[in-house]
Design an enzyme around this catalytic site. Sequence first.
Site, PDB file in Angstrom:
ATOM      1  CE  LYS A 116      52.339 -11.750   6.868  1.00 38.53           C
ATOM      2  NZ  LYS A 116      51.750 -10.706   7.673  1.00 38.53           N
ATOM      3  CE  LYS A 145      46.445  -9.696  11.819  1.00 42.34           C
ATOM      4  NZ  LYS A 145      45.174  -9.184  11.383  1.00 42.34           N
ATOM      5  CG  LEU A 199      57.145  -2.261   5.947  1.00 43.21           C
ATOM      6  CD1 LEU A 199      58.584  -2.205   6.430  1.00 43.21           C
ATOM      7  CD2 LEU A 199      57.020  -1.693   4.538  1.00 43.21           C
ATOM      8  N   PRO A 200      54.858  -5.960   4.754  1.00 36.92           N
ATOM      9  CG  PRO A 200      55.123  -6.603   2.521  1.00 36.92           C
ATOM     10  CD  PRO A 200      55.544  -5.559   3.520  1.00 36.92           C
TER      11      PRO A 200
HETATM   12  P1  NDP Z   1      50.264  -4.421   0.884  1.00 34.31           P
HETATM   13  O1  NDP Z   1      50.820  -5.578   0.156  1.00 34.31           O
HETATM   14  O2  NDP Z   1      49.063  -3.715   0.354  1.00 34.31           O
HETATM   15  O3  NDP Z   1      51.403  -3.316   1.119  1.00 34.31           O
HETATM   16  C1  NDP Z   1      52.692  -3.679   1.504  1.00 34.31           C
HETATM   17  C2  NDP Z   1      53.541  -2.444   1.720  1.00 34.31           C
HETATM   18  O4  NDP Z   1      54.878  -2.861   2.024  1.00 34.31           O
HETATM   19  C3  NDP Z   1      53.641  -1.553   0.486  1.00 34.31           C
HETATM   20  O5  NDP Z   1      53.799  -0.228   0.914  1.00 34.31           O
HETATM   21  C4  NDP Z   1      54.925  -2.065  -0.174  1.00 34.31           C
HETATM   22  O6  NDP Z   1      55.565  -1.131  -1.001  1.00 34.31           O
HETATM   23  C5  NDP Z   1      55.772  -2.314   1.061  1.00 34.31           C
HETATM   24  N1  NDP Z   1      56.860  -3.254   0.795  1.00 34.31           N
HETATM   25  C6  NDP Z   1      56.772  -4.511   0.303  1.00 34.31           C
HETATM   26  N2  NDP Z   1      57.997  -5.073   0.224  1.00 34.31           N
HETATM   27  C7  NDP Z   1      58.869  -4.130   0.654  1.00 34.31           C
HETATM   28  C8  NDP Z   1      60.280  -4.096   0.808  1.00 34.31           C
HETATM   29  N3  NDP Z   1      61.049  -5.148   0.507  1.00 34.31           N
HETATM   30  N4  NDP Z   1      60.861  -2.973   1.278  1.00 34.31           N
HETATM   31  C9  NDP Z   1      60.095  -1.885   1.588  1.00 34.31           C
HETATM   32  N5  NDP Z   1      58.744  -1.854   1.480  1.00 34.31           N
HETATM   33  C10 NDP Z   1      58.152  -2.966   1.017  1.00 34.31           C
HETATM   34  O7  NDP Z   1      50.007  -4.959   2.360  1.00 34.31           O
HETATM   35  P2  NDP Z   1      48.866  -4.563   3.394  1.00 34.31           P
HETATM   36  O8  NDP Z   1      48.871  -3.103   3.615  1.00 34.31           O
HETATM   37  O9  NDP Z   1      47.609  -5.272   3.026  1.00 34.31           O
HETATM   38  O10 NDP Z   1      49.419  -5.330   4.702  1.00 34.31           O
HETATM   39  C11 NDP Z   1      50.478  -4.818   5.489  1.00 34.31           C
HETATM   40  C12 NDP Z   1      50.528  -5.642   6.776  1.00 34.31           C
HETATM   41  O11 NDP Z   1      49.272  -5.522   7.446  1.00 34.31           O
HETATM   42  C13 NDP Z   1      50.764  -7.144   6.531  1.00 34.31           C
HETATM   43  O12 NDP Z   1      51.580  -7.647   7.553  1.00 34.31           O
HETATM   44  C14 NDP Z   1      49.353  -7.739   6.626  1.00 34.31           C
HETATM   45  O13 NDP Z   1      49.389  -9.091   7.034  1.00 34.31           O
HETATM   46  C15 NDP Z   1      48.718  -6.819   7.656  1.00 34.31           C
HETATM   47  N6  NDP Z   1      47.251  -6.679   7.593  1.00 34.31           N
HETATM   48  C16 NDP Z   1      46.599  -6.489   6.400  1.00 34.31           C
HETATM   49  C17 NDP Z   1      45.227  -6.374   6.377  1.00 34.31           C
HETATM   50  C18 NDP Z   1      44.456  -6.196   5.096  1.00 34.31           C
HETATM   51  O14 NDP Z   1      43.216  -6.367   5.095  1.00 34.31           O
HETATM   52  N7  NDP Z   1      45.091  -5.854   3.976  1.00 34.31           N
HETATM   53  C19 NDP Z   1      44.427  -6.423   7.628  1.00 34.31           C
HETATM   54  C20 NDP Z   1      45.221  -6.536   8.810  1.00 34.31           C
HETATM   55  C21 NDP Z   1      46.574  -6.673   8.787  1.00 34.31           C
HETATM   56  P3  NDP Z   1      55.177  -0.996  -2.567  1.00 34.31           P
HETATM   57  O15 NDP Z   1      54.069   0.007  -2.612  1.00 34.31           O
HETATM   58  O16 NDP Z   1      56.423  -0.537  -3.183  1.00 34.31           O
HETATM   59  O17 NDP Z   1      54.753  -2.363  -3.051  1.00 34.31           O
END
Ligand code: NDP
Length: 290
Positions: A235, A166, A63-64
Amino acid sequence: MKIAFIGLGAMGYPMARHLAKEHEVLVWNRTREKAERHAREHGTKLATDLAECAGAELVITMLPTSREVDLIVDELLPHLREGILWIDATSGDPNVSRETAKRLASKGVAFVDAPVTGAVVGAENATLTIMIGGTAKDFARANEILRLNGKTIIHVGDIGAGHAIKVLTNSIMGATVWITSECLLLAKQLGIDIKTALEVTNAGSGRSNASENLLPMRLRDHKWPLVFKLAHHDKDIRIATSLAHQQHASTPLLALTSQLFSAALHELGDQADYIEVAKIIAKMNGTNWD
Ligand code: NDP
């Protein structure tokens, strides 16, 4: 093993797909259509509701921030089975994670923080680097599952240690992206072709992941894909800054990087990619990268 995977975003979607090769994976996502598509495309099982995830032998959150993880923990806590493991792959806050782990422990549930690095391409190809905080026993349990997602899996220390390293490693990347962009822009302003400036940088001591992989596509080829949200990167750097504050550490460059990324986020908005900070640097100089 029956795994509940919560959060099918840019990273979670491909990660859950790889796990489904060897495990029974139950998927839940806030926007239900994504989970429906995942079940359809990758043979996972769509959770009827969030509560169904509590029946799994292992829960993974992607999750975020730690805030969203905690909201999910709140909902599932009364229903979780004793003896299961919760893997939080979110890039979270170590202080929050330690509290979350205590709450889970009160129900007999083990916790590891297991954030990842390697971007979406690493999640797609199952070549992520995964850094884990938790006991040696829980690391071994997590490792057995996450080997389907990662090439390099490292036990960093106790709960929270994975999240700490991280955000620190992402802060290194943020500062590197910023200084490299500044200097490349200056080179351009001095009349040096951007291709030549990159070539020299990458053949010399200024070389980095930023100069080799992240910046050429944007600054030279003018392609600005959304790979990693600036909001997520901001963040991470803010968490790193708060850890420094907590330690009474003197980290002026980290503080400045955090300020710059927050300002860029205000300017560019929630959906910008993190490398778009280079556009802000150009704007600060009354120019652009074209
Ligand atoms: P995304 O923004 O693509 O996805 C976020 C996910 O969290 C979605 O499934 C979203 O659901 C869900 N979500 C958001 N808010 C809520 C809520 N209030 N309740 C329940 N579910 C929620 O993020 P990423 O996949 O890119 O990143 C996820 C994590 O991984 C973060 O912490 C990021 O820092 C880390 N990360 C990301 C990388 C990247 O390259 N993208 C690389 C390494 C780490 P919905 O589909 O409904 O929006």
